[in-house]
Design an enzyme around this catalytic site. Structure first.
Site, PDB file in Angstrom:
ATOM      1  N   ALA A 118       0.853  -1.199   0.000  1.00 43.96           N
ATOM      2  CA  ALA A 118       0.000   0.000   0.000  1.00 43.96           C
ATOM      3  C   ALA A 118       0.881   1.239   0.000  1.00 43.96           C
ATOM      4  O   ALA A 118       1.760   1.393   0.841  1.00 43.96           O
ATOM      5  CB  ALA A 118      -0.898  -0.001   1.229  1.00 43.96           C
ATOM      6  N   TYR A 150       6.505  11.671   5.329  1.00 48.40           N
ATOM      7  CA  TYR A 150       5.593  10.559   5.026  1.00 48.40           C
ATOM      8  C   TYR A 150       5.711  10.171   3.554  1.00 48.40           C
ATOM      9  O   TYR A 150       5.910   9.002   3.215  1.00 48.40           O
ATOM     10  CB  TYR A 150       4.155  10.967   5.373  1.00 48.40           C
ATOM     11  CG  TYR A 150       3.136   9.904   5.078  1.00 48.40           C
ATOM     12  CD1 TYR A 150       3.225   8.647   5.663  1.00 48.40           C
ATOM     13  CD2 TYR A 150       2.089  10.150   4.192  1.00 48.40           C
ATOM     14  CE1 TYR A 150       2.290   7.663   5.379  1.00 48.40           C
ATOM     15  CE2 TYR A 150       1.152   9.177   3.921  1.00 48.40           C
ATOM     16  CZ  TYR A 150       1.258   7.940   4.508  1.00 48.40           C
ATOM     17  OH  TYR A 150       0.330   6.970   4.227  1.00 48.40           O
ATOM     18  N   LYS A 154       7.210   6.583   2.065  1.00 47.52           N
ATOM     19  CA  LYS A 154       6.476   5.672   1.175  1.00 47.52           C
ATOM     20  C   LYS A 154       7.176   5.547  -0.182  1.00 47.52           C
ATOM     21  O   LYS A 154       7.107   4.503  -0.828  1.00 47.52           O
ATOM     22  CB  LYS A 154       5.026   6.141   0.993  1.00 47.52           C
ATOM     23  CG  LYS A 154       4.179   6.082   2.260  1.00 47.52           C
ATOM     24  CD  LYS A 154       4.164   4.729   2.949  1.00 47.52           C
ATOM     25  CE  LYS A 154       3.278   3.713   2.280  1.00 47.52           C
ATOM     26  NZ  LYS A 154       3.164   2.466   3.092  1.00 47.52           N
TER      27      LYS A 154
END
Ligand code: UDP
Length: 328
Positions: A118, A150, A154
């Site tokens: 994800a 963040y 990712k």
């Protein structure tokens, strides 16, 4: 019957995914440290003998080694999420996201197991060219603004996943989730829809950040979960990155007005004065916080590969969340 491992399976999206997979007749193991996930999200599934729940961190290598050894497919959703958390606890966000994904990929590679990772629309950063295509540039702010940690964490996850695929032939698929909404999403991590709905039910003013003209595209979690599952069954999706989201935009101000309307339709009195309270970004998050004005996915890739597109409207989703909240 497949054995499926869902990291972060007690979270909002993970728990919906677990339920759907169990309904398809497969076995599900959830590993979740309940940091942002909640037992409440999976309580209704716990008496299903095809579900195993492990309360542990994905940073615990021994546990994850054992679980991955016995699994067929891994859905890796465990991550530190939510803009509030990113601003308040950046160390945790960076460490959980990068080290967690690293250990999942290492062990998936050891046992040669398929992984779906994800990721997030935050990847595109403050790129203002919407809709965002998977091949678009990422435009990020400086490292002194924790918001960007963040997106960066990712992106490292994505790089690592694609590198394992390229170098070791590991079956990896990455999906970038845009604003996903539905029952069980909590307001305490800052997500706008549960927050505004809770505020309207509690007759508090609805907090709209900035001037409320920023837009988002909200996709129902049922649609999202169907997309993730379809990707996991497609050979052509291996080694690829996909956006998953709705492309119907709504401004946050219009969203707040829509929520007030629906709550009133349910015969719930809402505040008559000051129903909407504009809150400056500096106050809502931190000084210098940069918000994205628009965030729209280009979903051509997933549509042409597996025919996926959202089917549930925002009105349907809002009505469902509000009626479920009022019933509790
Ligand atoms: N937002 C808002 N009021 C709130 C919470 C969020 O106006 O009480 C805004 C937020 O600034 C952003 C949008 O709603 O522009 C979506 O926020 P969320 O955190 O749900 O998702 P993201 O920012 O990750 O798209």
């Amino acid at each position: 019957m497949n054995n499926i491992l869902i990291t972060g399976g007690a979270g909002f999206i993970g728990s919906h995914l677990a339920e759907k997979i169990l309904n398809e007749g497969d076995k599900v193991t959830i590993i979740d440290d309940l940091s942002t996930g909640k037992l409440n999200n999976i309580n209704h599934l716990l008496n299903n003998s095809n579900l195993e729940f492990i309360n542990d961190s994905i940073l615990n290598i021994d546990t994850v080694d054992r679980l991955i050894k016995n699994t067929d497919i891994i859905f890796h959703l465990a991550a530190a999420v939510g803009v509030y958390l990113i601003v308040k606890d950046p160390v945790k966000v960076i460490e959980t996201n990068i080290l967690g994904t690293h250990s999942i990929l290492q062990l998936a590679s050891k046992y040669n197991k398929k992984v779906l990772i994800a990721s997030t629309s935050e990847i595109y950063g403050k790129n203002s060219h919407v809709p965002f295509n998977e091949e678009d540039d990422r435009i990020l702010g400086p490292t002194t603004k924790s918001r960007w940690s963040y997106s960066t964490s990712k992106a490292v996850d994505e790089f690592l996943g694609l590198a394992y695929h390229k170098q070791n032939g590991l079956a990896v698929t990455i999906f970038r989730l845009f604003n996903t909404v539905g029952p069980k999403q909590e307001s305490r991590y800052g997500m706008v829809i549960p927050r505004l709905i809770d505020q309207s039910i509690q007759k508090k003013p609805l907090t709209v950040y900035g001037d409320g003209l920023q837009t988002r595209c909200f996709c129902d979690v049922d649609d999202v979960v169907n997309g993730i599952l379809a990707l996991s069954k497609s050979k052509k999706a291996i080694g690829e990155v996909f956006n998953i989201g709705s492309n119907i935009e709504i401004s946050i101000l219009d969203l707040a007005k829509k929520i007030l309307q629906i709550v009133r339709k349910n015969n719930i009195e809402t505040l008559t004065n000051n129903q909407i309270k504009f809150v400056p970004y500096d106050e809502a998050y931190e000084v210098g916080f940069e918000d994205m004005l628009r965030r729209v996915p280009d979903t051509t890739k997933i549509k042409s590969l597996i025919g996926w597109e959202p089917k549930i409207s925002l009105d349907q989703t809002l009505n469902r969340i509000i009626s479920e909240k009022l019933a509790n």
